[in-house]
Design a protein around this motif. Structure first.
Motif, PDB file in Angstrom:
ATOM      1  N   ASP A 781       0.853  -1.198   0.000  1.00  0.00           N
ATOM      2  CA  ASP A 781       0.000   0.000   0.000  1.00  0.00           C
ATOM      3  C   ASP A 781       0.886   1.243   0.000  1.00  0.00           C
ATOM      4  OD1 ASP A 781      -2.223   1.611   0.127  1.00  0.00           O
ATOM      5  OD2 ASP A 781      -2.470   1.440   2.285  1.00  0.00           O
ATOM      6  N   LEU A 782       1.720   1.349  -1.031  1.00  0.00           N
ATOM      7  CA  LEU A 782       2.669   2.457  -1.096  1.00  0.00           C
ATOM      8  C   LEU A 782       1.973   3.742  -1.545  1.00  0.00           C
ATOM      9  CD1 LEU A 782       5.731   0.692  -2.777  1.00  0.00           C
ATOM     10  CD2 LEU A 782       5.378   1.163  -0.357  1.00  0.00           C
ATOM     11  N   PRO A 783       2.430   4.898  -1.052  1.00  0.00           N
ATOM     12  CA  PRO A 783       1.812   6.174  -1.450  1.00  0.00           C
ATOM     13  C   PRO A 783       2.092   6.481  -2.916  1.00  0.00           C
ATOM     14  CG  PRO A 783       3.792   6.561  -0.160  1.00  0.00           C
ATOM     15  CD  PRO A 783       3.538   5.076  -0.101  1.00  0.00           C
ATOM     16  N   GLU A 784       1.150   7.145  -3.557  1.00  0.00           N
ATOM     17  CA  GLU A 784       1.310   7.477  -4.971  1.00  0.00           C
ATOM     18  C   GLU A 784       2.191   8.702  -5.180  1.00  0.00           C
ATOM     19  OE1 GLU A 784      -2.560   7.916  -6.634  1.00  0.00           O
ATOM     20  OE2 GLU A 784      -3.143   5.823  -6.299  1.00  0.00           O
ATOM     21  N   ASP A 785       2.283   9.567  -4.182  1.00  0.00           N
ATOM     22  CA  ASP A 785       2.990  10.829  -4.346  1.00  0.00           C
ATOM     23  C   ASP A 785       4.433  10.809  -3.843  1.00  0.00           C
ATOM     24  OD1 ASP A 785       2.089  10.484  -1.754  1.00  0.00           O
ATOM     25  OD2 ASP A 785       1.879  12.624  -1.358  1.00  0.00           O
ATOM     26  N   ARG A 786       4.895   9.673  -3.334  1.00  0.00           N
ATOM     27  CA  ARG A 786       6.265   9.586  -2.826  1.00  0.00           C
ATOM     28  C   ARG A 786       6.875   8.251  -3.239  1.00  0.00           C
ATOM     29  NH1 ARG A 786       6.123   8.771   2.320  1.00  0.00           N
ATOM     30  NH2 ARG A 786       3.876   8.774   2.655  1.00  0.00           N
ATOM     31  N   LYS A 787       8.178   8.271  -3.565  1.00  0.00           N
ATOM     32  CA  LYS A 787       8.864   7.045  -3.934  1.00  0.00           C
ATOM     33  C   LYS A 787       9.563   6.470  -2.722  1.00  0.00           C
ATOM     34  CE  LYS A 787       9.615   7.846  -8.860  1.00  0.00           C
ATOM     35  NZ  LYS A 787      10.605   7.904  -9.961  1.00  0.00           N
ATOM     36  N   LEU A 788       9.196   5.262  -2.358  1.00  0.00           N
ATOM     37  CA  LEU A 788       9.843   4.601  -1.224  1.00  0.00           C
ATOM     38  C   LEU A 788       9.655   3.098  -1.319  1.00  0.00           C
ATOM     39  CD1 LEU A 788       7.449   3.645   0.992  1.00  0.00           C
ATOM     40  CD2 LEU A 788       7.341   6.093   1.336  1.00  0.00           C
ATOM     41  N   ARG A 789      10.440   2.396  -0.539  1.00  0.00           N
ATOM     42  CA  ARG A 789      10.261   0.959  -0.339  1.00  0.00           C
ATOM     43  C   ARG A 789      10.126   0.733   1.153  1.00  0.00           C
ATOM     44  NH1 ARG A 789      14.708  -1.999  -4.287  1.00  0.00           N
ATOM     45  NH2 ARG A 789      13.579  -1.748  -6.243  1.00  0.00           N
TER      46      ARG A 789
END
Length: 853
Positions: A781-789
């Motif tokens: 459920d990763l955010p759409e506006d930020r790149k992360l793992r």
């Protein structure tokens, strides 16, 4: 024209005495508690059951004429760079600027326990917050109702609340403390926060209820209420819900029943929940009367609504009586607010959508806005109109409480690994081992890092190593790839590569101050660690333990013979005053003494064959096939003791079953020397072994690994083992016993490739069910506006998932993808081989938006 009141007159609290708030309205006396809730996503099903039972028991303890008001603040906060981090290296500064001005939600949680007059729930809604229509003089003459003048009544109430606090704190899940005057009334106290709808009190704003809205300063607010059972469309309510985005048929992920109206609403808001406990006999009698009236008006048909309602009341009463429950009255509302009026409809849609996920039809309530606002003031829960309550059993009310708190990790600490809260994106300074050691979560720092292919393990390790290095740590890294070149060069470390033109060479028999101690007789003696190192080396060279027919007796004899030979060799050299220790002179000593030793001890050839022993050693002697390996210490290696970071690139050597274990043993001795250095006791010493399992799967190394783990635990060292082939961790008993068992910190990145077969991994790794649930939820459920793992940390039986989010400058240095690394190397050449310039150029290039054609 709207009536205007000064805050003094509009403030519903008359005073604060004996830890109790005295309300102007109906003589309500309240003891305010501040709660610390469990961190979001960390509870399992059994713990949700425990929380339900906790508040079920609280309701039972408090008894009739008690009103519980649970309040959860979700206020916005903005990140400001930390001065100490801005003074760090260019990567740390870039990280601070990356998060600068980021907004995120912070939470605070409260429980107000009120003793209210009898028959409160039957008071007319028109009487709610009547203090607003009374003059100040009225409260000079009518302070507290007569029943509360009695010290017995107040003492009994205080005693019950003390029992509740003790019960909450004994749960191990929630903590409660009674709030003092300062925490309520001072500048940044609870009341300024509520009346300003802000986590920081600058100046209390005007509050305007005109034009059917609530205006608090420049913020527009809206109430959403749940006041009728008909608003629930869900047939059954359990102690918890399942979070769909993290759940699969292999992994049912539990969350609280009201989870969706907490962090998942991306706007500032306050959750208010009220539970009124009436006198049970009276309310039961009223329900029976109501059922009787329904029956009187029924027409006798099966689908008659009056008959259905009557049956529902009888069933409800029966359930309460037979299962020893309480009948309570419950109300839920949310006060949502925002600065931008243009965003008001978006805010309302977000809240309505969150309730729909709970299968609750929430009501946008403007009519009752004033009563709801003043009923939300801490200590004035009697301000909620009685007709906004709905009857339900105490266990259902307990299940409808909000239980998810924020991450407790520090935000502003200079130390700690920079990660982010996976729910809100709040930057955190995570203590990976210091706090866990202090809290006895772990008893060693050993770390195991696992992921599926492309899961980001090397990126995480680069990020972690960089964080530790800037806090004073030192690192020795072994790997067969190119994952740590850039981080080593940025921190001015040493990269040493093995190749056929210039292979590694060692002199394991050479001694330094860490290898020798003086015994009671004033004679030199080898340290235990040096002895174990050399015994392990001889075991690797002779390799008998690969023979499955070798008995335990012969293994122990072999170890003993090796120890005697090693001790005898050094005693002889010291007696002869010779300091040129090397393998050649050791071999010559063995050749002169092994036969006599074996004969003197009566050791049979079947147990220990001295000729075979010398034959195997001879390969490493002088002009033998491996004569250079153990007789001369590489100039590159001899200068490593004081280096901050050393990176051994092992290349094809890692697949050499003969040479790699010996090389690995020699490199590990460098780590041992760092551990033994008394001047380095206060810093973390890391030994990073990346993808080296196959060659380390040797029984000869088990004892050495175990001794290294004990030494690391004693002297503040951290062995870190990394693999994307998770099967490596579970295929070998040697690796399992020597590494998995001794790694109290287990770090998992994306493991979705192993979802179907995770049970075996779970068993070997010793993971609990909650740890499995969280590990398999990573990156779902990763955010759409930020790149992360995302990454999961397991500290023995504890677990938490964070986001790894870095600046583009950091990504440049940590990146290991081959295609991207090729571009970075070219940038490095273009920027005069300066990594800071390269990182900035990479960040600029990566952040530029492509032109539209």
């Amino acid at each position: 024209m709207e009536k205007q009141l000064a805050l003094y007159d509009a403030f519903p609290i008359y005073g604060y005495e004996r830890r109790s708030l005295i309300a102007k309205e109906k003589g309500c006396v309240t003891i305010p508690l501040k709660l610390k809730l469990p961190e979001v996503f960390t509870l399992d099903v059994s713990e949700y059951v425990q929380l339900n039972e906790l508040f079920f028991n609280i309701i039972d303890i408090l008894g009739p004429n008690t009103l519980l008001h649970k309040q959860d603040f979700f206020f916005e906060e903005t990140y400001r760079p930390i001065k100490g981090r801005l003074q760090g290296d260019f990567l740390e500064r870039a990280n601070e600027f990356h998060f600068n001005e980021r907004s995120f939600l912070r939470t605070q949680h409260y429980l107000y326990v009120s003793n209210v007059p009898k028959n409160y729930i039957r008071h007319s809604p028109k009487r709610s917050n009547s203090f607003l229509n009374k003059k100040r003089d009225f409260y000079m003459e009518n302070v507290v109702p007569k029943e509360f003048v009695s010290t017995t009544v107040l003492a009994d109430f205080e005693s019950k609340v003390e029992s509740v606090v003790a019960l909450i704190n004994a749960s191990g899940l929630v903590t409660a403390t009674v709030m003092d005057y300062d925490s309520l009334f001072f500048e940044n106290g609870l009341y300024p926060k509520y009346f300003g709808l802000s986590s920081v009190n600058i100046n209390l704003p005007d509050i305007d209820f005109s034009d059917n809205v609530i205006q608090v300063g420049n913020k527009k607010a809206q109430f959403f209420t749940v006041e009728n059972l008909d608003q629930f469309t869900k047939e059954h309510l359990s102690t918890n819900e399942v979070y769909g985005k993290y759940s699969t048929k292999y992994n049912q992920f539990p969350v609280g029943n009201l989870f969706s109206i907490g962090f998942k609403i991306p706007h500032e808001h306050i959750i208010n929940q009220y539970i009124f406990i009436p006198e049970q006999d009276k309310v039961m009698k009223q329900l029976r009367k109501k059922a009787k009236r329904f029956n009187q008006f029924s027409n006798g048909k099966k689908d008659d609504s009056n008959a259905i309602y009557a049956d529902q009341i009888h069933a409800f009463n029966t359930d309460v009586l037979e299962n020893h429950k309480e009948i309570v009255f419950y109300h839920l509302n949310i006060l949502a607010f925002g600065d931008e009026h243009g965003q008001h409809r978006k805010l309302c849609n977000s809240v309505s959508s969150a309730f729909k996920k709970l299968k609750i039809n929430v009501k946008e309530n403007s009519i009752d806005r004033k009563n709801l606002f003043f009923g939300g003031v801490p200590g004035n829960s009697v301000g909620i109109p009685s007709d906004m309550y709905m009857p339900m059993s105490s266990d259902m009310a307990a299940s409808l409480l909000y239980f998810e708190g924020e991450y407790k990790d520090a935000t502003t600490s200079v130390d700690g690994l920079r990660l982010v809260n996976r729910t809100t994106g709040r930057p955190l300074s995570v203590s990976v081992y210091k706090l866990p050691e202090e809290e006895d979560w772990i008893f060693n720092r050993g770390m195991l890092v696992a992921s599926g292919s492309g899961g980001g393990k090397s990126f995480y390790v680069n990020h972690y190593v960089a964080s530790e290095l800037r806090q004073g740590a030192e690192a020795v890294i072994m790997e067969d790839g190119n994952s740590y070149d850039k981080i080593t060069e940025v921190f001015e470390g040493v990269v040493i590569e093995h190749d056929d033109e210039r292979p590694f060479t060692f002199n394991p028999f050479q001694l330094d101050s860490y290898d020798v101690v003086i015994d009671a007789n004033g004679k030199n003696r080898l340290t235990e660690n040096k002895t174990i190192n050399l015994v392990t080396l001889l075991k690797l060279i002779t390799g008998d333990e690969k023979n499955v027919n070798t008995s335990l007796l012969s293994l122990e004899v072999k170890n003993t013979v090796f120890e005697i030979l090693i001790a005898g060799y050094y005693e002889r050299r010291w007696e002869e005053d010779k300091a040129n220790f090397n393998f050649d002179s050791f071999f010559e000593y063995c050749k002169d003494h092994i036969v006599a030793l074996v004969k003197a001890k009566g050791i049979s050839r079947e147990i220990f064959d001295s000729k075979v022993f010398l034959f195997l050693l001879e390969k490493y002697y002088k002009d033998g096939p491996r004569g250079k390996l153990l007789n001369h210490e590489d100039d590159r290696i001899s200068r490593l003791s004081d280096e901050k970071i050393v990176y051994f690139k092992l290349g094809k050597l890692i697949d050499n079953e003969l040479l790699f274990p010996i090389t690995a043993l020699m490199i590990m001795e460098i780590f041992s020397k760092k551990l033994s250095d008394r001047s380095k006791l206060s810093i973390n010493k890391m030994m990073v072994v990346d993808e080296a399992w196959k060659a380390l799967d040797r029984k000869e190394l088990v004892d050495y690994f175990n001794s290294q783990s004990r030494m690391a635990r004693k002297y503040g060292g951290q062995p870190i083992f990394i693999s994307q082939k998770v099967s490596d961790f579970i295929a070998s008993e040697v690796i399992k016993n020597a590494i998995v068992v001794n790694s109290h910190i287990k770090v998992f990145l994306d493991m979705r490739d192993f979802a179907k077969s995770f049970d075996k991994i779970q068993s070997v790794m010793g993971l609990g069910e909650k740890q499995k649930q969280l590990i398999l939820s990573i990156n779902k459920d990763l955010p759409e506006d930020r790149k992360l793992r995302e990454v999961a940390f397991c500290w023995l039986d504890r677990v938490k998932v964070y986001g790894i989010e870095t600046s583009l400058e950091e990504k440049c240095i940590y990146e290991t993808n081959a295609t991207e690394s090729g571009k970075i190397i070219q940038l490095f050449k273009d920027n005069h081989k300066n990594w800071e310039l390269t990182a900035k150029a990479y960040a600029y290039r990566s952040s530029k938006k492509p032109l539209k054609t």
